[in-house]
Design a protein around this motif. Sequence first.
Motif, PDB file in Angstrom:
ATOM      1  N   THR A 133     -11.493  -7.071  -9.241  1.00  0.00           N
ATOM      2  CA  THR A 133     -11.324  -6.990  -7.858  1.00  0.00           C
ATOM      3  C   THR A 133     -10.725  -5.691  -7.411  1.00  0.00           C
ATOM      4  OG1 THR A 133     -10.648  -9.474  -8.002  1.00  0.00           O
ATOM      5  CG2 THR A 133      -9.931  -8.105  -5.975  1.00  0.00           C
ATOM      6  N   PRO A 134     -11.518  -5.210  -6.440  1.00  0.00           N
ATOM      7  CA  PRO A 134     -10.730  -3.760  -5.789  1.00  0.00           C
ATOM      8  C   PRO A 134      -9.999  -4.409  -4.533  1.00  0.00           C
ATOM      9  CG  PRO A 134     -13.104  -4.145  -4.800  1.00  0.00           C
ATOM     10  CD  PRO A 134     -12.708  -5.457  -6.185  1.00  0.00           C
ATOM     11  N   ILE A 135      -8.587  -3.929  -4.493  1.00  0.00           N
ATOM     12  CA  ILE A 135      -7.490  -4.384  -3.461  1.00  0.00           C
ATOM     13  C   ILE A 135      -7.059  -3.006  -2.878  1.00  0.00           C
ATOM     14  CG2 ILE A 135      -5.595  -5.576  -2.939  1.00  0.00           C
ATOM     15  CD1 ILE A 135      -6.049  -7.055  -5.699  1.00  0.00           C
ATOM     16  N   LEU A 136      -7.085  -2.808  -1.540  1.00  0.00           N
ATOM     17  CA  LEU A 136      -6.840  -1.871  -0.776  1.00  0.00           C
ATOM     18  C   LEU A 136      -5.304  -2.393   0.024  1.00  0.00           C
ATOM     19  CD1 LEU A 136     -10.097  -0.223   0.799  1.00  0.00           C
ATOM     20  CD2 LEU A 136      -8.998   0.349  -1.693  1.00  0.00           C
ATOM     21  N   ILE A 137      -4.316  -1.750  -0.019  1.00  0.00           N
ATOM     22  CA  ILE A 137      -3.244  -2.187   0.677  1.00  0.00           C
ATOM     23  C   ILE A 137      -2.840  -0.766   1.655  1.00  0.00           C
ATOM     24  CG2 ILE A 137      -0.658  -2.532   0.305  1.00  0.00           C
ATOM     25  CD1 ILE A 137      -1.171  -3.746  -2.285  1.00  0.00           C
ATOM     26  N   ALA A 138      -2.177  -1.336   2.721  1.00  0.00           N
ATOM     27  CA  ALA A 138      -1.824  -0.282   3.866  1.00  0.00           C
ATOM     28  C   ALA A 138      -0.745  -0.694   4.468  1.00  0.00           C
ATOM     29  CB  ALA A 138      -2.995  -0.163   4.823  1.00  0.00           C
ATOM     30  N   ASP A 139       0.255   0.301   4.998  1.00  0.00           N
ATOM     31  CA  ASP A 139       1.609   0.125   5.612  1.00  0.00           C
ATOM     32  C   ASP A 139       1.320   0.197   6.744  1.00  0.00           C
ATOM     33  OD1 ASP A 139       4.260   0.336   6.356  1.00  0.00           O
ATOM     34  OD2 ASP A 139       5.147   0.166   4.269  1.00  0.00           O
ATOM     35  N   GLU A 140       1.594  -0.811   7.724  1.00  0.00           N
ATOM     36  CA  GLU A 140       1.399  -0.368   9.211  1.00  0.00           C
ATOM     37  C   GLU A 140       2.625   0.762   9.787  1.00  0.00           C
ATOM     38  OE1 GLU A 140       1.107  -3.940  11.588  1.00  0.00           O
ATOM     39  OE2 GLU A 140      -1.051  -3.637  11.508  1.00  0.00           O
ATOM     40  N   GLU A 141       3.710   0.754   9.171  1.00  0.00           N
ATOM     41  CA  GLU A 141       4.790   1.450   9.833  1.00  0.00           C
ATOM     42  C   GLU A 141       4.616   2.998   8.904  1.00  0.00           C
ATOM     43  OE1 GLU A 141       8.050   2.307  11.850  1.00  0.00           O
ATOM     44  OE2 GLU A 141       6.940   0.471  11.792  1.00  0.00           O
ATOM     45  N   THR A 142       4.518   2.915   7.812  1.00  0.00           N
ATOM     46  CA  THR A 142       4.614   4.350   6.966  1.00  0.00           C
ATOM     47  C   THR A 142       3.393   5.000   7.058  1.00  0.00           C
ATOM     48  OG1 THR A 142       4.166   3.571   4.666  1.00  0.00           O
ATOM     49  CG2 THR A 142       6.532   3.612   5.648  1.00  0.00           C
ATOM     50  N   GLY A 143       2.007   4.103   7.203  1.00  0.00           N
ATOM     51  CA  GLY A 143       0.810   4.833   6.960  1.00  0.00           C
ATOM     52  C   GLY A 143       0.388   4.875   5.575  1.00  0.00           C
ATOM     53  N   GLN A 144       1.182   4.669   4.493  1.00  0.00           N
ATOM     54  CA  GLN A 144       0.807   4.665   3.287  1.00  0.00           C
ATOM     55  C   GLN A 144      -0.122   3.732   2.812  1.00  0.00           C
ATOM     56  OE1 GLN A 144       5.265   4.879   1.630  1.00  0.00           O
ATOM     57  NE2 GLN A 144       4.357   5.872   0.305  1.00  0.00           N
ATOM     58  N   VAL A 145      -0.759   4.021   1.787  1.00  0.00           N
ATOM     59  CA  VAL A 145      -1.876   3.202   1.412  1.00  0.00           C
ATOM     60  C   VAL A 145      -1.954   3.090  -0.214  1.00  0.00           C
ATOM     61  CG1 VAL A 145      -3.330   3.624   3.179  1.00  0.00           C
ATOM     62  CG2 VAL A 145      -3.624   4.888   1.233  1.00  0.00           C
ATOM     63  N   ALA A 146      -2.637   2.183  -0.852  1.00  0.00           N
ATOM     64  CA  ALA A 146      -2.687   1.952  -2.261  1.00  0.00           C
ATOM     65  C   ALA A 146      -4.043   1.374  -2.271  1.00  0.00           C
ATOM     66  CB  ALA A 146      -1.651   1.180  -2.986  1.00  0.00           C
ATOM     67  N   ALA A 147      -4.773   1.655  -3.817  1.00  0.00           N
ATOM     68  CA  ALA A 147      -5.968   0.919  -4.135  1.00  0.00           C
ATOM     69  C   ALA A 147      -5.741   0.595  -5.447  1.00  0.00           C
ATOM     70  CB  ALA A 147      -6.940   2.068  -4.229  1.00  0.00           C
ATOM     71  N   ILE A 202      -3.185  -6.226   3.212  1.00  0.00           N
ATOM     72  CA  ILE A 202      -4.129  -6.307   2.244  1.00  0.00           C
ATOM     73  C   ILE A 202      -5.269  -6.829   2.215  1.00  0.00           C
ATOM     74  CG2 ILE A 202      -3.700  -6.916  -0.276  1.00  0.00           C
ATOM     75  CD1 ILE A 202      -0.758  -7.510   0.727  1.00  0.00           C
ATOM     76  N   ALA A 203      -6.302  -5.911   1.725  1.00  0.00           N
ATOM     77  CA  ALA A 203      -7.765  -6.527   1.832  1.00  0.00           C
ATOM     78  C   ALA A 203      -8.266  -6.512   0.186  1.00  0.00           C
ATOM     79  CB  ALA A 203      -8.594  -5.521   2.521  1.00  0.00           C
ATOM     80  N   MET A 204      -8.980  -7.445  -0.151  1.00  0.00           N
ATOM     81  CA  MET A 204      -9.689  -7.632  -1.482  1.00  0.00           C
ATOM     82  C   MET A 204     -11.157  -7.642  -1.386  1.00  0.00           C
ATOM     83  SD  MET A 204      -7.306 -10.651  -3.406  1.00  0.00           S
ATOM     84  CE  MET A 204      -5.303 -10.598  -3.167  1.00  0.00           C
ATOM     85  N   GLY A 205     -11.749  -6.719  -1.939  1.00  0.00           N
ATOM     86  CA  GLY A 205     -13.089  -6.492  -1.783  1.00  0.00           C
ATOM     87  C   GLY A 205     -14.208  -7.464  -2.675  1.00  0.00           C
ATOM     88  N   PRO A 206     -15.195  -7.023  -2.580  1.00  0.00           N
ATOM     89  CA  PRO A 206     -16.275  -7.817  -3.305  1.00  0.00           C
ATOM     90  C   PRO A 206     -15.858  -7.724  -4.976  1.00  0.00           C
ATOM     91  CG  PRO A 206     -17.362  -6.414  -1.860  1.00  0.00           C
ATOM     92  CD  PRO A 206     -15.944  -6.159  -1.962  1.00  0.00           C
ATOM     93  N   ALA A 207     -15.984  -8.958  -5.506  1.00  0.00           N
ATOM     94  CA  ALA A 207     -15.642  -9.113  -7.218  1.00  0.00           C
ATOM     95  C   ALA A 207     -16.168 -10.478  -7.522  1.00  0.00           C
ATOM     96  CB  ALA A 207     -14.061  -9.461  -7.111  1.00  0.00           C
TER      97      ALA A 207
END
Length: 257
Positions: A99-113, A145-150
């Motif tokens: 599973t590819p998971i993308l996370i984003a923070d609405e306040e700080t603008g930070q992201v993670a993969a 948080i978004a979970m992509g195709p898996a």
Amino acid sequence: MSNTWHWHTGEHPYLTTTLLKNWSHGFFTRASWPSSPESLSQQLDGEAAVYRTKQVHGKQVLDPSEFPLDWQTSGRPEADAVMTLAPQQAAWVCTADCTPILIADEETGQVAAIHAGWRGTALGIVPATVKRLHTQGSRLNNLRIAMGPAIAGEVYQVSTQVAAEVGRSLVLQAGDEDQLLTQLHAIEPSPLLPDEQAGRVRLDVRRVNVLQLLALGIAPDQIAVAPHCTYQEPKSFFSYRRSREKKVQWSGIVSSG
């Protein structure tokens, strides 16, 4: 978790979700093989610095300050999640059933993969990444948080031992393998599906990751799960379980601020 997903066409088609509409992001397909994140990033944000690791099915989370200065020539550092520290940094992962998971923070603008296979899920790679974001100032209610195709649970056969190992990552009562499986089956909807073969079950890894997030206090409407299965859609995605080919599709997201 009823967020809209959109396909973007072109030489390198990719999938996005409205949940992450404020960030440049994309879940790419097999059509982009063997292009690199450095080239694919041009479709998302040509100005962003790209960060990616050597994935090892662990729970290590790295940010750009922890990358060697010469990592692009000396070799990528080992980790299964990348988070950003500043604007215009792009985090990328590759998958071929995991599973590819993308996370984003609405306040700080930070992201993670995040690259979350069953091993990384059992180790808690997603909660570990959320914890790292928290140390950098993120608040749970600001995360998207978004979970992509898996690979979908209905076709992902694993041993009961593997299912129990993954199940231990959830907030369950301690017990032996049979007790853990009973508890997992009792969850509604369950991440386990029956299998005709003795000693086997079908495991929905994305569902386990959702349950881990809910246990942390993430609300359901902060999570989007793509309605696509890498195993069942050979025209769009590579699947290691289906073909045993070591080919991948990339997923990336760019920090804002």
